[in-house]
Design a protein around this motif. Sequence first.
Motif, PDB file in Angstrom:
ATOM      1  N   GLY A  16      15.021  -7.896 -30.867  1.00  0.00           N
ATOM      2  CA  GLY A  16      16.355  -9.387 -31.453  1.00  0.00           C
ATOM      3  C   GLY A  16      15.258  -9.858 -30.493  1.00  0.00           C
ATOM      4  N   GLU A  17      13.890  -9.503 -29.581  1.00  0.00           N
ATOM      5  CA  GLU A  17      13.106 -10.616 -29.296  1.00  0.00           C
ATOM      6  C   GLU A  17      11.886 -11.812 -29.853  1.00  0.00           C
ATOM      7  OE1 GLU A  17      10.110  -9.755 -25.894  1.00  0.00           O
ATOM      8  OE2 GLU A  17      10.742  -7.882 -26.026  1.00  0.00           O
ATOM      9  N   ASN A  18      11.594 -12.956 -29.807  1.00  0.00           N
ATOM     10  CA  ASN A  18      11.090 -13.838 -30.432  1.00  0.00           C
ATOM     11  C   ASN A  18       9.905 -13.729 -31.122  1.00  0.00           C
ATOM     12  OD1 ASN A  18       9.545 -16.331 -30.527  1.00  0.00           O
ATOM     13  ND2 ASN A  18      11.546 -17.174 -31.502  1.00  0.00           N
ATOM     14  N   LEU A  19       9.398 -13.730 -31.961  1.00  0.00           N
ATOM     15  CA  LEU A  19       7.975 -12.765 -32.675  1.00  0.00           C
ATOM     16  C   LEU A  19       7.010 -13.779 -31.687  1.00  0.00           C
ATOM     17  CD1 LEU A  19       5.966 -11.045 -34.156  1.00  0.00           C
ATOM     18  CD2 LEU A  19       6.813 -12.619 -36.118  1.00  0.00           C
ATOM     19  N   ARG A  20       7.048 -15.103 -31.688  1.00  0.00           N
ATOM     20  CA  ARG A  20       6.097 -16.199 -31.448  1.00  0.00           C
ATOM     21  C   ARG A  20       6.114 -15.795 -29.937  1.00  0.00           C
ATOM     22  NH1 ARG A  20       6.531 -20.485 -27.614  1.00  0.00           N
ATOM     23  NH2 ARG A  20       4.404 -21.863 -28.414  1.00  0.00           N
ATOM     24  N   ASP A  21       6.785 -15.172 -29.249  1.00  0.00           N
ATOM     25  CA  ASP A  21       6.717 -14.846 -27.628  1.00  0.00           C
ATOM     26  C   ASP A  21       5.859 -14.230 -27.887  1.00  0.00           C
ATOM     27  OD1 ASP A  21       8.411 -17.273 -27.256  1.00  0.00           O
ATOM     28  OD2 ASP A  21       9.733 -16.478 -26.761  1.00  0.00           O
ATOM     29  N   VAL A  22       6.183 -13.042 -28.657  1.00  0.00           N
ATOM     30  CA  VAL A  22       5.710 -11.829 -28.157  1.00  0.00           C
ATOM     31  C   VAL A  22       4.824 -11.752 -28.285  1.00  0.00           C
ATOM     32  CG1 VAL A  22       5.708  -9.184 -29.155  1.00  0.00           C
ATOM     33  CG2 VAL A  22       8.186 -10.512 -28.485  1.00  0.00           C
ATOM     34  N   LEU A  23       3.965 -12.378 -29.609  1.00  0.00           N
ATOM     35  CA  LEU A  23       2.651 -12.296 -29.715  1.00  0.00           C
ATOM     36  C   LEU A  23       1.447 -12.670 -28.580  1.00  0.00           C
ATOM     37  CD1 LEU A  23       2.700 -13.314 -33.797  1.00  0.00           C
ATOM     38  CD2 LEU A  23       2.848 -11.024 -32.859  1.00  0.00           C
ATOM     39  N   LEU A  24       2.512 -13.936 -28.186  1.00  0.00           N
ATOM     40  CA  LEU A  24       1.890 -14.841 -27.350  1.00  0.00           C
ATOM     41  C   LEU A  24       1.486 -13.696 -25.813  1.00  0.00           C
ATOM     42  CD1 LEU A  24       2.622 -18.796 -27.541  1.00  0.00           C
ATOM     43  CD2 LEU A  24       0.902 -17.584 -28.400  1.00  0.00           C
ATOM     44  N   LYS A  25       2.406 -12.965 -25.902  1.00  0.00           N
ATOM     45  CA  LYS A  25       2.381 -12.301 -24.288  1.00  0.00           C
ATOM     46  C   LYS A  25       1.249 -11.352 -24.625  1.00  0.00           C
ATOM     47  CE  LYS A  25       5.799  -9.937 -24.156  1.00  0.00           C
ATOM     48  NZ  LYS A  25       7.368  -9.191 -23.336  1.00  0.00           N
ATOM     49  N   ASN A  26       1.045 -10.772 -26.296  1.00  0.00           N
ATOM     50  CA  ASN A  26      -0.014  -9.871 -26.171  1.00  0.00           C
ATOM     51  C   ASN A  26      -1.579 -10.262 -26.406  1.00  0.00           C
ATOM     52  OD1 ASN A  26       1.444  -6.914 -25.689  1.00  0.00           O
ATOM     53  ND2 ASN A  26       3.076  -8.294 -26.467  1.00  0.00           N
ATOM     54  N   LYS A  27      -1.527 -11.681 -26.549  1.00  0.00           N
ATOM     55  CA  LYS A  27      -2.348 -11.869 -25.988  1.00  0.00           C
ATOM     56  C   LYS A  27      -2.746 -12.182 -28.076  1.00  0.00           C
ATOM     57  CE  LYS A  27      -4.077 -11.809 -21.833  1.00  0.00           C
ATOM     58  NZ  LYS A  27      -3.004 -13.109 -21.150  1.00  0.00           N
ATOM     59  N   VAL A  28      -2.056 -13.036 -28.493  1.00  0.00           N
ATOM     60  CA  VAL A  28      -2.519 -13.014 -29.914  1.00  0.00           C
ATOM     61  C   VAL A  28      -2.824 -14.017 -30.498  1.00  0.00           C
ATOM     62  CG1 VAL A  28      -2.115 -12.213 -32.734  1.00  0.00           C
ATOM     63  CG2 VAL A  28      -1.444 -10.418 -30.868  1.00  0.00           C
ATOM     64  N   ASP A  29      -3.800 -14.345 -31.636  1.00  0.00           N
ATOM     65  CA  ASP A  29      -4.804 -15.810 -31.813  1.00  0.00           C
ATOM     66  C   ASP A  29      -3.356 -16.478 -32.687  1.00  0.00           C
ATOM     67  OD1 ASP A  29      -6.222 -15.772 -29.417  1.00  0.00           O
ATOM     68  OD2 ASP A  29      -7.917 -14.623 -31.105  1.00  0.00           O
ATOM     69  N   LEU A  30      -2.217 -16.310 -32.347  1.00  0.00           N
ATOM     70  CA  LEU A  30      -1.186 -16.637 -33.239  1.00  0.00           C
ATOM     71  C   LEU A  30      -1.915 -18.307 -33.902  1.00  0.00           C
ATOM     72  CD1 LEU A  30       1.553 -16.153 -34.085  1.00  0.00           C
ATOM     73  CD2 LEU A  30       2.415 -18.084 -32.564  1.00  0.00           C
ATOM     74  N   TYR A  31      -2.287 -19.095 -33.253  1.00  0.00           N
ATOM     75  CA  TYR A  31      -2.353 -20.922 -34.241  1.00  0.00           C
ATOM     76  C   TYR A  31      -4.116 -20.588 -34.261  1.00  0.00           C
ATOM     77  CZ  TYR A  31       1.863 -21.311 -31.321  1.00  0.00           C
ATOM     78  OH  TYR A  31       3.104 -21.880 -31.399  1.00  0.00           O
ATOM     79  N   ASN A  32      -4.216 -21.576 -35.632  1.00  0.00           N
ATOM     80  CA  ASN A  32      -5.564 -21.780 -35.779  1.00  0.00           C
ATOM     81  C   ASN A  32      -6.005 -23.221 -35.346  1.00  0.00           C
ATOM     82  OD1 ASN A  32      -5.109 -19.072 -36.679  1.00  0.00           O
ATOM     83  ND2 ASN A  32      -4.825 -20.923 -39.407  1.00  0.00           N
ATOM     84  N   GLU A  33      -7.313 -23.293 -34.764  1.00  0.00           N
ATOM     85  CA  GLU A  33      -7.719 -24.327 -34.882  1.00  0.00           C
ATOM     86  C   GLU A  33      -7.233 -25.341 -33.521  1.00  0.00           C
ATOM     87  OE1 GLU A  33      -8.150 -26.211 -38.631  1.00  0.00           O
ATOM     88  OE2 GLU A  33      -8.806 -24.818 -38.917  1.00  0.00           O
ATOM     89  N   GLU A  97      -5.497 -18.151 -42.388  1.00  0.00           N
ATOM     90  CA  GLU A  97      -6.331 -20.070 -42.256  1.00  0.00           C
ATOM     91  C   GLU A  97      -5.895 -21.303 -42.884  1.00  0.00           C
ATOM     92  OE1 GLU A  97      -9.805 -19.471 -40.867  1.00  0.00           O
ATOM     93  OE2 GLU A  97     -10.134 -17.628 -41.165  1.00  0.00           O
ATOM     94  N   GLY A  98      -6.549 -21.795 -42.371  1.00  0.00           N
ATOM     95  CA  GLY A  98      -5.602 -23.155 -42.302  1.00  0.00           C
ATOM     96  C   GLY A  98      -5.002 -23.355 -41.045  1.00  0.00           C
ATOM     97  N   PHE A  99      -5.235 -24.815 -40.541  1.00  0.00           N
ATOM     98  CA  PHE A  99      -4.097 -25.544 -39.390  1.00  0.00           C
ATOM     99  C   PHE A  99      -2.708 -25.185 -38.966  1.00  0.00           C
ATOM    100  CE2 PHE A  99      -2.163 -28.574 -37.151  1.00  0.00           C
ATOM    101  CZ  PHE A  99      -2.481 -28.685 -36.078  1.00  0.00           C
ATOM    102  N   TRP A 100      -2.010 -24.872 -40.725  1.00  0.00           N
ATOM    103  CA  TRP A 100      -0.841 -24.388 -40.236  1.00  0.00           C
ATOM    104  C   TRP A 100      -0.880 -23.405 -40.919  1.00  0.00           C
ATOM    105  CZ3 TRP A 100      -2.011 -29.494 -42.250  1.00  0.00           C
ATOM    106  CH2 TRP A 100      -1.304 -30.434 -41.337  1.00  0.00           C
ATOM    107  N   GLY A 101      -2.080 -22.523 -41.052  1.00  0.00           N
ATOM    108  CA  GLY A 101      -1.744 -20.901 -42.169  1.00  0.00           C
ATOM    109  C   GLY A 101      -1.538 -20.543 -43.373  1.00  0.00           C
ATOM    110  N   HIS A 102      -1.942 -21.705 -43.707  1.00  0.00           N
ATOM    111  CA  HIS A 102      -1.084 -22.016 -45.191  1.00  0.00           C
ATOM    112  C   HIS A 102      -1.669 -21.827 -46.563  1.00  0.00           C
ATOM    113  CE1 HIS A 102      -3.380 -25.238 -44.846  1.00  0.00           C
ATOM    114  NE2 HIS A 102      -3.659 -26.331 -45.395  1.00  0.00           N
ATOM    115  N   GLU A 103      -3.464 -21.022 -46.020  1.00  0.00           N
ATOM    116  CA  GLU A 103      -4.038 -21.431 -46.598  1.00  0.00           C
ATOM    117  C   GLU A 103      -4.018 -19.403 -47.143  1.00  0.00           C
ATOM    118  OE1 GLU A 103      -8.094 -22.101 -45.208  1.00  0.00           O
ATOM    119  OE2 GLU A 103      -7.582 -24.173 -44.970  1.00  0.00           O
ATOM    120  N   GLU A 104      -4.914 -19.167 -48.465  1.00  0.00           N
ATOM    121  CA  GLU A 104      -4.684 -18.111 -49.369  1.00  0.00           C
ATOM    122  C   GLU A 104      -5.419 -16.732 -48.135  1.00  0.00           C
ATOM    123  OE1 GLU A 104      -2.307 -17.536 -51.206  1.00  0.00           O
ATOM    124  OE2 GLU A 104      -2.041 -19.289 -50.762  1.00  0.00           O
TER     125      GLU A 104
END
Length: 109
Positions: A16-33, A97-104
């Motif tokens: 039930g944990e929020n995926l964004r929070d878990v990824l950031l807490k574990n130092k995953v590079d969630l955001y591009n650029e 890839e891409g600012f919004w993670g929208h590229e292929e």
Amino acid sequence: MPQITAQGKTFTCDRGENLRDVLLKNKVDLYNEAASFINCYGLGTCGTCTVEIEGEVSAPSWQEKARLSLPPHHPNTTRRLACQVQVLGDVTVKKYEGFWGHEEKVKWT
């Protein structure tokens, strides 16, 4: 406890944990650029935390569907907003890839 695999790392979280929070807490590079500085901080309005997920997660909310129907995303996408996803079981996350993670082109798996 669900197991998450992302960016070559594997870790656990509570169901039930929020995926964004878990990824950031574990130092995953969630955001591009510059999205790491210019994002909605989990409100589901910017679309920059877009990822592809395999595994058991919550169903998309109306808010997530609405944001993913707007450019540069499209309504038929299989990608999700990490900030709107609850982890319900083991998952594998992929970032594009891409600012919004929208590229292929895949950025990491």
